[in-house]
Scaffold this active site. Structure first.
Site, PDB file in Angstrom:
ATOM      1  N   ASP A  12     -12.345 -10.299  -0.204  1.00 20.13           N
ATOM      2  CA  ASP A  12     -13.385 -10.439   0.384  1.00 20.13           C
ATOM      3  C   ASP A  12     -14.348  -9.720  -0.307  1.00 20.13           C
ATOM      4  OD1 ASP A  12     -12.115  -8.601   3.251  1.00 20.13           O
ATOM      5  OD2 ASP A  12     -12.629  -7.812   1.447  1.00 20.13           O
TER       6      ASP A  12
ATOM      7  N   GLU B 227       0.695  -1.157  -0.137  1.00 23.73           N
ATOM      8  CA  GLU B 227      -0.056  -0.132  -0.104  1.00 23.73           C
ATOM      9  C   GLU B 227       0.861   1.197   0.043  1.00 23.73           C
ATOM     10  OE1 GLU B 227      -2.911  -0.258   3.118  1.00 23.73           O
ATOM     11  OE2 GLU B 227      -3.333  -2.588   2.582  1.00 23.73           O
TER      12      GLU B 227
ATOM     13  N   ASN C 131       1.887  -5.448  -3.269  1.00 26.25           N
ATOM     14  CA  ASN C 131       0.734  -5.576  -2.816  1.00 26.25           C
ATOM     15  C   ASN C 131      -0.199  -4.397  -2.522  1.00 26.25           C
ATOM     16  OD1 ASN C 131      -1.388  -7.758  -1.909  1.00 26.25           O
ATOM     17  ND2 ASN C 131      -1.223  -6.889  -0.002  1.00 26.25           N
TER      18      ASN C 131
ATOM     19  N   HIS D 156     -10.323  -5.934  -2.093  1.00 24.58           N
ATOM     20  CA  HIS D 156     -11.550  -5.803  -0.797  1.00 24.58           C
ATOM     21  C   HIS D 156     -12.667  -5.300  -1.543  1.00 24.58           C
ATOM     22  CE1 HIS D 156      -9.080  -7.242   2.489  1.00 24.58           C
ATOM     23  NE2 HIS D 156      -8.037  -6.307   2.070  1.00 24.58           N
TER      24      HIS D 156
HETATM   25  O1  G3I Z   1      -3.056  -7.471  19.104  1.00 27.74           O
HETATM   26  C1  G3I Z   1      -3.911  -6.274  19.737  1.00 27.74           C
HETATM   27  C2  G3I Z   1      -4.205  -6.966  21.148  1.00 27.74           C
HETATM   28  O2  G3I Z   1      -3.334  -6.808  21.951  1.00 27.74           O
HETATM   29  C3  G3I Z   1      -5.225  -5.775  21.475  1.00 27.74           C
HETATM   30  O3  G3I Z   1      -5.724  -6.136  22.600  1.00 27.74           O
HETATM   31  C4  G3I Z   1      -6.496  -5.493  20.551  1.00 27.74           C
HETATM   32  C5  G3I Z   1      -7.647  -4.606  20.990  1.00 27.74           C
HETATM   33  O4  G3I Z   1      -6.886  -3.186  20.989  1.00 27.74           O
HETATM   34  O5  G3I Z   1      -5.851  -5.056  19.232  1.00 27.74           O
HETATM   35  C6  G3I Z   1      -5.114  -6.196  18.605  1.00 27.74           C
HETATM   36  O6  G3I Z   1      -4.346  -5.606  17.452  1.00 27.74           O
HETATM   37  C7  G3I Z   1      -5.583  -5.519  16.385  1.00 27.74           C
HETATM   38  C8  G3I Z   1      -4.969  -6.514  15.297  1.00 27.74           C
HETATM   39  O7  G3I Z   1      -5.757  -6.134  14.045  1.00 27.74           O
HETATM   40  C9  G3I Z   1      -4.752  -7.914  15.732  1.00 27.74           C
HETATM   41  O8  G3I Z   1      -6.079  -8.352  15.875  1.00 27.74           O
HETATM   42  C10 G3I Z   1      -5.481  -4.111  15.816  1.00 27.74           C
HETATM   43  O9  G3I Z   1      -6.113  -3.441  16.941  1.00 27.74           O
HETATM   44  C11 G3I Z   1      -6.363  -4.255  14.658  1.00 27.74           C
HETATM   45  O10 G3I Z   1      -6.343  -2.720  14.226  1.00 27.74           O
HETATM   46  C12 G3I Z   1      -5.599  -4.870  13.614  1.00 27.74           C
HETATM   47  O11 G3I Z   1      -6.517  -5.070  12.536  1.00 27.74           O
HETATM   48  C13 G3I Z   1      -5.962  -5.572  11.253  1.00 27.74           C
HETATM   49  C14 G3I Z   1      -5.689  -4.441  10.389  1.00 27.74           C
HETATM   50  O12 G3I Z   1      -5.190  -5.196   9.041  1.00 27.74           O
HETATM   51  C15 G3I Z   1      -4.687  -3.371  10.868  1.00 27.74           C
HETATM   52  O13 G3I Z   1      -4.572  -2.600   9.654  1.00 27.74           O
HETATM   53  C16 G3I Z   1      -6.982  -6.729  10.850  1.00 27.74           C
HETATM   54  O14 G3I Z   1      -7.090  -7.551  11.714  1.00 27.74           O
HETATM   55  C17 G3I Z   1      -6.480  -7.041   9.527  1.00 27.74           C
HETATM   56  O15 G3I Z   1      -7.425  -7.848   8.647  1.00 27.74           O
HETATM   57  C18 G3I Z   1      -6.182  -6.065   8.422  1.00 27.74           C
HETATM   58  O16 G3I Z   1      -5.517  -6.635   7.396  1.00 27.74           O
HETATM   59  C19 G3I Z   1      -5.076  -5.338   6.332  1.00 27.74           C
HETATM   60  C20 G3I Z   1      -4.137  -6.209   5.676  1.00 27.74           C
HETATM   61  O17 G3I Z   1      -3.041  -6.249   6.720  1.00 27.74           O
HETATM   62  C21 G3I Z   1      -3.594  -4.967   4.495  1.00 27.74           C
HETATM   63  N1  G3I Z   1      -4.661  -4.898   3.582  1.00 27.74           N
HETATM   64  C22 G3I Z   1      -5.654  -4.297   4.292  1.00 27.74           C
HETATM   65  C23 G3I Z   1      -6.306  -5.471   5.393  1.00 27.74           C
HETATM   66  C24 G3I Z   1      -7.685  -4.898   5.926  1.00 27.74           C
HETATM   67  O18 G3I Z   1      -7.507  -3.572   6.671  1.00 27.74           O
END
Ligand code: G3I
Length: 317
Positions: A249, A142, A183, A219
């Protein structure tokens, strides 16, 4: 009396009854993003094992997870996923070495050469740790805006235009075997963003910068315009790189959702350099966009209508 015509049918290839099995019939993978914390859940693990031939860590191989402190690495979750995949003959996508998001706090304050060295060290240590175990790495994720300009991230501002090339060259040195991918999202057709990425890949190929693949996150929604989706994949393939659908998705449900999934699947099958498709999760209930039920299995791990559309498209290959 004329002899009755005898109709004979060539034996059709056995239509596979899983996504990974069907994709393999055309030499492709069908994968899913995995959140390792769910691997102990029976439905999650049985669905992942049965249906998917490739996995990618949804979060646990990102910079904040693997290097939470300078030169202090934590590979435990990623190692678990790689071991899980290898034990079951599944391939692994690496996601992602360098991204403006999910950087650990200590990186965000770095400037100039300190950031450059931190980026190089991160790539070297992470890609080196997994060397030989990753089929494809999302080396850079990105880096472009919708209008085709570079995202003005800390990486771009501090390191200038050359940071992407630097990242790819560093990754190649760390893992010569992995396919090295750029990507991004919003590249689901011919548009200003995909044009800019196309120009970068064309330039990289012309100058021998090691790039092997472009990932199209995809997406999407039930009403996404995919009129130039296949054409866009093909033009990148014609540059001599692989193309991969990396985070598919589709928000929606029923026929409309199914039709979009089917179109994406058929587009990948139509482009010989399309290695495969990864959906961004196993079940709707754990999706980052669960509110629009975008995946192929519902919250009870039941196959949705879109699953049938994808499998039929894969079996039609
Ligand atoms: O690990 C912490 C945990 O310790 C904490 O308790 C919890 C609550 O604050 O947060 C957890 O981290 C989260 C992480 O996912 C792991 O679950 C983050 O808040 C959350 O923002 C993060 O979201 C991920 C997101 O990327 C971040 O930008 C999504 O799961 C994930 O599906 C998403 O994937 C991205 C790709 O990597 C790149 N392309 C876009 C895609 C969707 O945004």
């Amino acid at each position: 009396m004329a002899a009755a015509a005898v109709l004979t049918f060539a034996p059709s290839a056995h239509a596979a009854d899983t996504l990974g099995g069907s994709a393999a019939q055309s030499g492709r993978y069908f994968g899913a993003a995995v959140a390792e914390q769910h691997l102990g859940e029976a439905g999650y693990e049985s669905t992942l094992n049965r249906e998917f031939s490739s996995v990618v860590a949804e979060n646990s191989m990102k910079w904040d997870a693997t290097e939470p402190a300078p030169n202090q690495f934590n590979f435990s979750a990623g190692d678990r996923l790689v071991a899980y995949a290898q034990q079951r003959g599944k391939t692994v996508r690496g996601h992602t070495l360098v991204w403006h998001a999910q950087q650990p706090g200590w990186v965000q304050g770095l400037t100039g050469d300190a950031l450059r060295q931190a980026m190089r060290n991160h790539i070297t240590k992470v890609a080196g740790h997994y060397a030989g175990k990753i089929d494809s790495w999302d080396v850079v994720n990105e880096a472009f805006e919708w209008d085709g300009s570079r995202r003005q991230s800390n990486l771009q501002r501090q390191l200038g235009d050359g940071w992407i090339e630097d990242a790819f060259r560093t990754a190649k040195a760390a893992d010569p075997k992995a396919k090295l991918c750029y990507n991004d999202y919003g590249t689901d057709g011919i548009n200003a963003k995909s044009d800019a990425i196309y120009r970068m890949v064309r330039d990289f190929k012309a100058r021998g910068v090691p790039i092997d693949c472009v990932g199209f996150q995809s997406h999407l929604d039930y009403n996404s315009n995919l009129s130039t989706y296949r054409q866009n994949l093909q033009r990148f393939a014609d540059l001599g790189v692989h193309v991969q659908i990396t985070e598919l998705d589709v928000g929606g449900w029923g026929n409309d959702q199914t039709n979009v999934y089917r179109q994406v699947t058929q587009a990948c099958l139509a482009v010989s350099r399309c290695n495969g498709i990864t959906v961004w999760g196993v079940t709707d209930k754990y999706s980052w966009r669960s509110d629009v039920t975008p995946l192929l299995f519902d919250g009870n791990y039941q196959k949705k209508q879109a699953y049938g559309g994808v499998l039929a498209a894969l079996n039609g290959a």
